[in-house]
Design a protein around this motif. Sequence first.
Motif, PDB file in Angstrom:
ATOM      1  N   PHE A 149     127.611 -53.341  73.027  1.00 24.34           N
ATOM      2  CA  PHE A 149     126.181 -53.468  73.330  1.00 24.34           C
ATOM      3  C   PHE A 149     125.346 -53.731  72.077  1.00 24.34           C
ATOM      4  N   VAL A 150     125.731 -53.135  70.965  1.00 28.48           N
ATOM      5  CA  VAL A 150     124.976 -53.379  69.721  1.00 28.48           C
ATOM      6  C   VAL A 150     125.174 -54.822  69.262  1.00 28.48           C
ATOM      7  N   LEU A 151     126.414 -55.310  69.292  1.00 29.24           N
ATOM      8  CA  LEU A 151     126.672 -56.691  68.885  1.00 29.24           C
ATOM      9  C   LEU A 151     125.999 -57.685  69.828  1.00 29.24           C
ATOM     10  N   PHE A 152     125.963 -57.348  71.104  1.00 30.62           N
ATOM     11  CA  PHE A 152     125.277 -58.208  72.083  1.00 30.62           C
ATOM     12  C   PHE A 152     123.800 -58.351  71.709  1.00 30.62           C
ATOM     13  N   GLY A 153     123.160 -57.223  71.433  1.00 26.12           N
ATOM     14  CA  GLY A 153     121.743 -57.261  71.076  1.00 26.12           C
ATOM     15  C   GLY A 153     121.493 -57.935  69.731  1.00 26.12           C
ATOM     16  N   TYR A 154     122.345 -57.636  68.755  1.00 29.20           N
ATOM     17  CA  TYR A 154     122.125 -58.176  67.413  1.00 29.20           C
ATOM     18  C   TYR A 154     122.385 -59.676  67.374  1.00 29.20           C
ATOM     19  N   LEU A 204     132.216 -48.621  65.004  1.00 28.62           N
ATOM     20  CA  LEU A 204     131.114 -47.759  65.433  1.00 28.62           C
ATOM     21  C   LEU A 204     130.142 -47.520  64.275  1.00 28.62           C
ATOM     22  N   MET A 205     130.685 -47.309  63.082  1.00 25.24           N
ATOM     23  CA  MET A 205     129.861 -47.125  61.894  1.00 25.24           C
ATOM     24  C   MET A 205     129.001 -48.358  61.652  1.00 25.24           C
ATOM     25  N   GLY A 206     129.620 -49.537  61.774  1.00 23.46           N
ATOM     26  CA  GLY A 206     128.879 -50.774  61.602  1.00 23.46           C
ATOM     27  C   GLY A 206     127.759 -50.908  62.625  1.00 23.46           C
ATOM     28  N   SER A 207     128.042 -50.503  63.863  1.00 22.96           N
ATOM     29  CA  SER A 207     127.030 -50.566  64.921  1.00 22.96           C
ATOM     30  C   SER A 207     125.843 -49.671  64.594  1.00 22.96           C
ATOM     31  N   LEU A 208     126.119 -48.494  64.052  1.00 17.20           N
ATOM     32  CA  LEU A 208     125.043 -47.566  63.691  1.00 17.20           C
ATOM     33  C   LEU A 208     124.184 -48.127  62.561  1.00 17.20           C
ATOM     34  N   ILE A 209     124.819 -48.846  61.626  1.00 18.98           N
ATOM     35  CA  ILE A 209     124.065 -49.451  60.524  1.00 18.98           C
ATOM     36  C   ILE A 209     123.170 -50.577  61.042  1.00 18.98           C
ATOM     37  N   LEU A 210     123.661 -51.323  62.037  1.00 18.19           N
ATOM     38  CA  LEU A 210     122.892 -52.442  62.590  1.00 18.19           C
ATOM     39  C   LEU A 210     121.754 -51.980  63.501  1.00 18.19           C
ATOM     40  N   THR A 211     121.895 -50.797  64.067  1.00 19.67           N
ATOM     41  CA  THR A 211     120.945 -50.331  65.087  1.00 19.67           C
ATOM     42  C   THR A 211     119.483 -50.293  64.634  1.00 19.67           C
ATOM     43  N   PRO A 212     119.153 -49.779  63.426  1.00 14.82           N
ATOM     44  CA  PRO A 212     117.735 -49.765  63.034  1.00 14.82           C
ATOM     45  C   PRO A 212     117.080 -51.147  63.067  1.00 14.82           C
ATOM     46  N   LEU A 213     117.795 -52.152  62.547  1.00 12.83           N
ATOM     47  CA  LEU A 213     117.240 -53.502  62.546  1.00 12.83           C
ATOM     48  C   LEU A 213     117.175 -54.062  63.967  1.00 12.83           C
ATOM     49  N   LEU A 214     118.160 -53.692  64.783  1.00 14.10           N
ATOM     50  CA  LEU A 214     118.162 -54.127  66.185  1.00 14.10           C
ATOM     51  C   LEU A 214     116.939 -53.583  66.907  1.00 14.10           C
ATOM     52  N   VAL A 235     128.919 -55.821  57.138  1.00 16.70           N
ATOM     53  CA  VAL A 235     130.325 -56.233  57.158  1.00 16.70           C
ATOM     54  C   VAL A 235     131.019 -55.820  55.863  1.00 16.70           C
ATOM     55  N   PHE A 236     130.323 -55.952  54.742  1.00 15.89           N
ATOM     56  CA  PHE A 236     130.907 -55.565  53.454  1.00 15.89           C
ATOM     57  C   PHE A 236     131.192 -54.059  53.403  1.00 15.89           C
ATOM     58  N   ILE A 237     130.246 -53.264  53.877  1.00 16.53           N
ATOM     59  CA  ILE A 237     130.435 -51.808  53.913  1.00 16.53           C
ATOM     60  C   ILE A 237     131.605 -51.461  54.832  1.00 16.53           C
ATOM     61  N   MET A 238     131.680 -52.133  55.969  1.00 23.83           N
ATOM     62  CA  MET A 238     132.775 -51.900  56.917  1.00 23.83           C
ATOM     63  C   MET A 238     134.118 -52.246  56.291  1.00 23.83           C
ATOM     64  N   PHE A 239     134.152 -53.344  55.543  1.00 27.02           N
ATOM     65  CA  PHE A 239     135.396 -53.756  54.887  1.00 27.02           C
ATOM     66  C   PHE A 239     135.865 -52.680  53.909  1.00 27.02           C
ATOM     67  N   LEU A 240     134.935 -52.164  53.096  1.00 32.01           N
ATOM     68  CA  LEU A 240     135.291 -51.124  52.130  1.00 32.01           C
ATOM     69  C   LEU A 240     135.804 -49.863  52.828  1.00 32.01           C
ATOM     70  N   GLU A 241     135.151 -49.488  53.930  1.00 30.90           N
ATOM     71  CA  GLU A 241     135.573 -48.294  54.661  1.00 30.90           C
ATOM     72  C   GLU A 241     136.929 -48.515  55.332  1.00 30.90           C
ATOM     73  N   HIS A 242     137.134 -49.700  55.877  1.00 30.48           N
ATOM     74  CA  HIS A 242     138.417 -50.031  56.492  1.00 30.48           C
ATOM     75  C   HIS A 242     139.526 -49.978  55.442  1.00 30.48           C
ATOM     76  N   PHE A 243     139.256 -50.546  54.269  1.00 28.18           N
ATOM     77  CA  PHE A 243     140.229 -50.547  53.176  1.00 28.18           C
ATOM     78  C   PHE A 243     140.583 -49.108  52.780  1.00 28.18           C
ATOM     79  N   ARG A 244     139.562 -48.247  52.691  1.00 30.00           N
ATOM     80  CA  ARG A 244     139.774 -46.846  52.322  1.00 30.00           C
ATOM     81  C   ARG A 244     140.649 -46.142  53.352  1.00 30.00           C
ATOM     82  N   ARG A 245     140.383 -46.388  54.618  1.00 31.43           N
ATOM     83  CA  ARG A 245     141.128 -45.717  55.686  1.00 31.43           C
ATOM     84  C   ARG A 245     142.579 -46.202  55.745  1.00 31.43           C
TER      85      ARG A 245
END
Length: 272
Positions: A149-154, A204-214, A235-245
Amino acid sequence: MKTLENQTLLYDEDCPLCSLYTTGFVKSGMLDQNGRKSYCQLSEEEQNFVDLKRAPNEIALVDNKTQTVIYGIDSLIKVVGFSFPLIEKIATIKPIHFILKKLYSFVSYNRKVIIPGNLKEENKLECTPDFNYKYRFLFIGFALTITTFVLFGYSNLILNFPKSTITRELILAFGQIVFQALFLLKLEKQTVINYAGNLMTVSLMGSLILTPLLLLGQFFQLPQMIILGWFGVTVFIMFLEHFRRVKLLKLPFYLSFTWILYRIIALFLILN
């Protein structure tokens, strides 16, 4: 703030979330200075009356005088309710208690994929929750729904971009799980599902970051540079978090690059 004395919460020291809220109980005065203890530091005497199979799944509250233990949501209700009796009365109403118990289980069984931490291999006792398929799939489904739903709106905030649909975003969000799983076929099923949980936490983390602008975009005409720039930073923040995990899970490092590859393929398909 009334202090619940001679009670000790056994928390998971490898879980940042558990460490955070148990520390909060002590600092706020709800528990005394000895009100929290790592599950991994249980003494042999304590192991005689603490359920070692149940405690990793449901946080245990030990009465140090009577050596009795309560678990899960009931232990949290007791801690909070001692300072706020009204909350305890509301929380113990059967329908509300049932919902709280399910929500607690939802978080507890998924805490290692919500906020993973480094495991200390030297610990003899590990506070790792049982692998629960029901709650893991519920979490993946929850994260998938929010992401869709967040990606749909954004997507619809971006001008000159093909109009988005819920179906398209759902397919794209679910598709990344399938795509990434193709590179893990030789691993155990639980390992793949555990990775899928972490993967969806990143989404989900990425969706939360996008939500304020949405939300702002519903009331104001935002410049496209800001919309696209915010998306790129996300996307960059998500990449770093994905890499860490991936590193924490000790999985192949290339999963972070196939994660990027999937997004490039998806963008190409959308634009064409």
